[in-house]
Design a protein around this motif. Sequence first.
Motif, PDB file in Angstrom:
ATOM      1  N   TYR A 119      33.127  35.849  43.839  1.00  0.00           N
ATOM      2  CA  TYR A 119      34.054  36.408  44.824  1.00  0.00           C
ATOM      3  C   TYR A 119      33.700  35.919  46.219  1.00  0.00           C
ATOM      4  CZ  TYR A 119      36.184  39.997  47.831  1.00  0.00           C
ATOM      5  OH  TYR A 119      36.895  40.645  48.804  1.00  0.00           O
ATOM      6  N   ARG A 120      34.727  35.580  46.991  1.00  0.00           N
ATOM      7  CA  ARG A 120      34.505  35.249  48.399  1.00  0.00           C
ATOM      8  C   ARG A 120      35.701  35.708  49.227  1.00  0.00           C
ATOM      9  NH1 ARG A 120      37.240  30.712  50.379  1.00  0.00           N
ATOM     10  NH2 ARG A 120      38.164  29.340  48.794  1.00  0.00           N
ATOM     11  N   GLU A 121      35.434  35.966  50.491  1.00  0.00           N
ATOM     12  CA  GLU A 121      36.468  36.372  51.437  1.00  0.00           C
ATOM     13  C   GLU A 121      36.567  35.344  52.558  1.00  0.00           C
ATOM     14  OE1 GLU A 121      35.630  40.217  52.948  1.00  0.00           O
ATOM     15  OE2 GLU A 121      35.983  41.259  51.059  1.00  0.00           O
ATOM     16  N   SER A 122      37.743  35.275  53.165  1.00  0.00           N
ATOM     17  CA  SER A 122      37.939  34.444  54.341  1.00  0.00           C
ATOM     18  C   SER A 122      38.872  35.184  55.283  1.00  0.00           C
ATOM     19  CB  SER A 122      38.540  33.085  53.956  1.00  0.00           C
ATOM     20  OG  SER A 122      39.915  33.221  53.630  1.00  0.00           O
ATOM     21  N   TYR A 138      43.720  35.492  43.745  1.00  0.00           N
ATOM     22  CA  TYR A 138      43.652  35.503  45.199  1.00  0.00           C
ATOM     23  C   TYR A 138      44.635  36.525  45.727  1.00  0.00           C
ATOM     24  CZ  TYR A 138      47.805  32.422  44.990  1.00  0.00           C
ATOM     25  OH  TYR A 138      49.048  31.885  44.743  1.00  0.00           O
ATOM     26  N   SER A 169      42.750  45.355  47.802  1.00  0.00           N
ATOM     27  CA  SER A 169      41.320  45.185  47.594  1.00  0.00           C
ATOM     28  C   SER A 169      41.041  44.568  46.229  1.00  0.00           C
ATOM     29  CB  SER A 169      40.602  46.527  47.696  1.00  0.00           C
ATOM     30  OG  SER A 169      39.239  46.388  47.325  1.00  0.00           O
ATOM     31  N   ALA A 170      40.234  43.534  46.203  1.00  0.00           N
ATOM     32  CA  ALA A 170      39.863  42.911  44.938  1.00  0.00           C
ATOM     33  C   ALA A 170      38.961  43.821  44.113  1.00  0.00           C
ATOM     34  CB  ALA A 170      39.159  41.588  45.208  1.00  0.00           C
ATOM     35  N   ARG A 210      45.817  39.250  49.411  1.00  0.00           N
ATOM     36  CA  ARG A 210      45.705  39.731  50.784  1.00  0.00           C
ATOM     37  C   ARG A 210      46.293  41.140  50.829  1.00  0.00           C
ATOM     38  NH1 ARG A 210      48.284  35.566  53.810  1.00  0.00           N
ATOM     39  NH2 ARG A 210      50.247  36.698  53.914  1.00  0.00           N
ATOM     40  N   TRP A 266      29.542  32.681  48.000  1.00  0.00           N
ATOM     41  CA  TRP A 266      30.082  33.544  46.944  1.00  0.00           C
ATOM     42  C   TRP A 266      29.162  34.725  46.692  1.00  0.00           C
ATOM     43  CZ3 TRP A 266      34.800  32.356  44.720  1.00  0.00           C
ATOM     44  CH2 TRP A 266      35.275  31.050  44.928  1.00  0.00           C
ATOM     45  N   LEU A 279      38.706  35.042  43.804  1.00  0.00           N
ATOM     46  CA  LEU A 279      37.684  35.317  42.798  1.00  0.00           C
ATOM     47  C   LEU A 279      37.958  34.490  41.548  1.00  0.00           C
ATOM     48  CD1 LEU A 279      39.048  37.384  40.484  1.00  0.00           C
ATOM     49  CD2 LEU A 279      38.630  39.079  42.247  1.00  0.00           C
ATOM     50  N   TRP A 282      41.206  36.806  50.019  1.00  0.00           N
ATOM     51  CA  TRP A 282      40.056  36.715  49.123  1.00  0.00           C
ATOM     52  C   TRP A 282      40.390  35.867  47.896  1.00  0.00           C
ATOM     53  CZ3 TRP A 282      41.717  38.443  44.509  1.00  0.00           C
ATOM     54  CH2 TRP A 282      42.701  39.449  44.485  1.00  0.00           C
TER      55      TRP A 282
END
Length: 223
Positions: free
Chosen positions: A180-183, A202, A207-208, A204, A164, A189, A187
């Motif tokens: 916050y994390r991305e995969s 969450y 942009s967060a 796609r 995170w 948060l 994403w």
Amino acid sequence: METTSRAVAQAPAAEGGEESPSARRAVDGYLRAPFPWYGLDEAFTGPRWLMQVGTAADGAVEHGSIGHGDEPSVRNEHVAGDDQDAKEKFAVVVTVAANPVRRSADGTGMLEATSVSSAAWLAGVGLLSFTWPGQMDHSLRDDWLEQQTETAWVLADDLDGPDWSTLSLPVDGVPTPFHYRESEFGWVLAGSAEQGVHLGAYGRGMSAYGLAFAVVKDVAEYA
């Protein structure tokens, strides 16, 4: 969180512009919540829709989700990375009632407290529901979901871990810290608001980093 999620995807209006019975039932779950709902603020002008509420064993609403942008399709329905996947742009905001450890309605036990980790887990599982690998055989999906759901919980339980990062986003106009994390799928948060709720999100294709959250003034307008 021992809650039961109930699908309440937004239903079309009845002929003549009147609200359909299914849409009415969908919004009723949100209206029963004793806490405010959050969504993206007024800077977002695209479509919004109700998704689902989660209830405790006694029927009390504990959390729910509101979608923004393109209603996402399950990624398995098309080849990952194709034009459809590239065009989908959505963000889902999850609102979770901030509850301390408390007795169950029948007085026989204790209910689990909710936290920012609860919001992070719900957001992580929400993202999974739209993003299972496109090349996976249907027979393997349940095993994959079980494994990834467990992974989402482990990640949510370690918000200060290396998976995170942190960022600050406005909540009701106030800069607020989020985990916050991305995969490869999108994403996730999670953070808290001053209105007695935790927030997860969450998405796609959106942009967060440019998001801002605000209390939904009238959730019935989404029906």
